[in-house]
Every structure is written in C-alpha cells, then in structure tokens.
Write a protein that holds these residues in place. Structure first.
Motif: not given
Lengths: 101, 237
Positions: A44, A48, A51-52, A75-76, A81, A84-85, A89, B172, B174-184
């Motif tokens: 994952l 990220v 993708d970026v 997110a932190w 989600m 975050v989006v 954006v 969008v 990568p932002l969805c992936l950020v939302a999944l990874v960052v909490p970890r």
C-alpha cells in the motif's frame, strides 16, 4: 494476454487469498500472518508513492505532493477517507491554480 | 410484491441487515471518488466490461488501479503479480476473520470471503461478538452494500469518465491510499515497514511500475522482520 484474462487471473488469485485462510482457521502461524501483514502494508505504501510520482511533470507534481501532504495531516488526525479526499483535492486545485504553467 | 420491494422490506425489518448497511454506508460513500477514478482509467484504457468486471472480481481499488497502471507500463504478467501483491494483505484480514468465524458454516466462509476488503474487515473485527446467524446477515449486508455502491460508481466512471477528466481526479486514488496507510503510522511496529517501503519506492520510481512496487514490498517486509527480531531480542534481554 487480454484485459479479461488479467482481470480473471487477479480475481481468482484474490479470491483464493481471501478464502484459503477462512477455511484454514488456526493453521497459519503467527509469523506467517505477521509477515503477510508487513508485505501488505509495504505494498500500500509503495502504491501511494508510485501513484503520486506518476502524476506528471511539475507543477502537477507539486500540486499532487501538496495534496498528499494535506491528506496525510487529515488522516493522521483521524479524518475519514472522504474527508482526506475532499481536503486533498481542494489543496490540489488551489495549489495548481496558484502555480504558473 | 416485487423482488426489490421484498428486499427493501426484509432489510428494513431485519436489525443485523439494517446495521450492516448503515455501518458500511460512510465508508461506501468515501470510496465513491476512488471508484470514479478507476472507472475513468478503465475508459481511458478502453477496457470496458472487462475492466468494470474487476469491481466485483478484484474487489479492491488499490489492486484494481495498480493492475490497470501496470498493464500500461509493465505488461500482463507483471500486472497480475502486482495486483496479487497489493491484495496480499487480504490473507491477514481473512486469517483474523477466520478466528472470528470458526463456528460459521463453510458456505458462508466461501461466499463472504469474496467480500473481504479493508472496510468490511475493519468493521467486522471491531464489532462485539454476535450469534452466528446475526453475524452472517450483518456481514453479507455490509459487503453487498459496499459492492453495489462501488461497482455502480465505477460504472458511472466508465460511462462518463472521458467527459469528467480533471487534473485533480488523478490525485483521488493516492489520497484514498493515504487514508488507509497513514493511520498505521500510529503503531510503532508499522513505522519501519512504511518508512522502508516509501524510501525504496521513491528510489525505484523510474523502474516499470510493478518492479518498483516489488522492491518496496520486499524492503518493507524485510524492515518489518528486522524490527520484530530486534523487539524479540530486546524482550529476551
């Protein structure tokens, strides 16, 4: 290989990844489970970054990095989600509009 | 009474089914932009029905998008490998659910298995134990709701993606992936993996998409193993 073949191969493989552990309850060792968790988190994270990085030349990349940074902060702090989006954006649009080119 | 009306009536009167739908609704709404982006990518690849079928067959946005991108840059074989690697975390999710569902009938584990993904796993694991029947109805309702919203949004993206393209939509996914990874990152044992994978992904970003991702996975896995070994040695001392 056609798109159908690729989608079916990934689909069947993904289904097996999901179902085999459900049927093998308790037979996966803790070490194997943790190792798989490590690989999944790493996958994952790698996605990220790739993708970026693939978004395109500056200023699109700068706007994308700003969006990713804003999304990371949200997110932190426990944002959903969707939040975050939306924030990411919005930052992307603002930074993109402010940059020349 | 039509099938639709009957279904709605059952859902409204069945508490676990209703809870499953309402529990997953915020997450389902949250992934709509991601589904639209993937649908747009499918339209751009002219992958049509095959690409959309992945909404149910792959049932994972990050893997789905990785497959589409790897098809462009790395070919079919690496695309398949990339998709499976990204979905490898599902093994862990299912292993955890397997413990919870050890009293469930085999048919349920075979059917529900197809609906295991980050939102359904996270919701299921966080719920207090219920009777096997309630658990089945709840999970199937949640999973099918997510799947219907996901595949419908993707179909809209496929149908209208060519007319919806905005530069901002590229960010969008990568932002969805950020939302999944960052909490970890809040977990100390996950930070070495995430750091190692991120650094290697940056260093290998010019390689074809699948190879860079593979390198990041290996680096993250190795960092995780090393961190575990150090923690174990620290405990022994």
């Amino acid at each position: 290989m056609s798109v159908w073949a690729v989608v079916l191969a990934v689909g069947v493989g993904s289904y097996l990844l999901r179902v085999v552990p459900l049927l093998m309850t308790g037979r996966l060792t803790g070490a194997v489970e943790r190792g798989l968790g490590h690989a999944g988190t790493a996958a994952l994270t790698g996605l990220v970054v790739t993708d970026v990085a693939s978004i395109g030349p500056s200023p699109l990349l700068i706007a994308a990095l700003a969006a990713a940074a804003a999304g990371t902060v949200v997110a932190w702090r426990g944002g959903s989600m969707l939040r975050v989006v939306v924030v990411g954006v919005a930052v992307h649009v603002l930074v993109g509009a402010a940059l020349p080119g | 009474m039509s099938l639709t009306t009957t279904t709605i009536s059952v859902a409204a009167n069945d508490r676990p089914v209703r809870d499953g739908i309402t529990d997953v609704a915020p997450m389902a709404l949250g992934v709509v932009p991601f589904a639209l982006v993937i649908g747009t990518a499918i339209a751009e690849h002219r992958a049509g029905l095959a690409g959309w079928a992945g909404s149910w067959l792959i049932f994972g946005g990050s893997a789905h998008l990785a497959v589409l991108r790897a098809l462009d840059t790395s070919g079919a074989a690496l695309a398949v490998l990339t998709g499976l690697l990204v979905n490898a975390r599902l093994l862990v999710y299912s292993a955890a659910l397997g413990q919870r569902w050890r009293d469930q009938p085999r048919w349920f584990r075979l059917v529900a298995g197809a609906l295991v993904i980050d939102p359904t796993w996270a919701l299921a694991i966080g719920r207090p134990p219920r009777s096997p029947s309630q658990e089945r109805r709840w999970f199937l309702a949640a999973g099918l709701t997510l799947g219907i919203v996901w595949s419908t949004a993707m179909a809209i993206g496929v149908s209208f993606g060519g007319h919806l393209h905005l530069a901002a939509f590229d960010v969008v996914a990568p932002l969805c992936l950020v939302a999944l990874v960052v909490p970890r990152l809040a977990r100390a044992d996950e930070r070495p993996m995430i750091a190692a994978a991120a650094l290697v992904a940056v260093a290998t970003r010019h390689l074809p998409a699948g190879l860079g991702l593979l390198a990041a996975v290996v680096a993250g896995w190795a960092a995780g193993q090393l961190a575990e070994r150090r923690a174990a040695q620290g405990g022994v001392r």
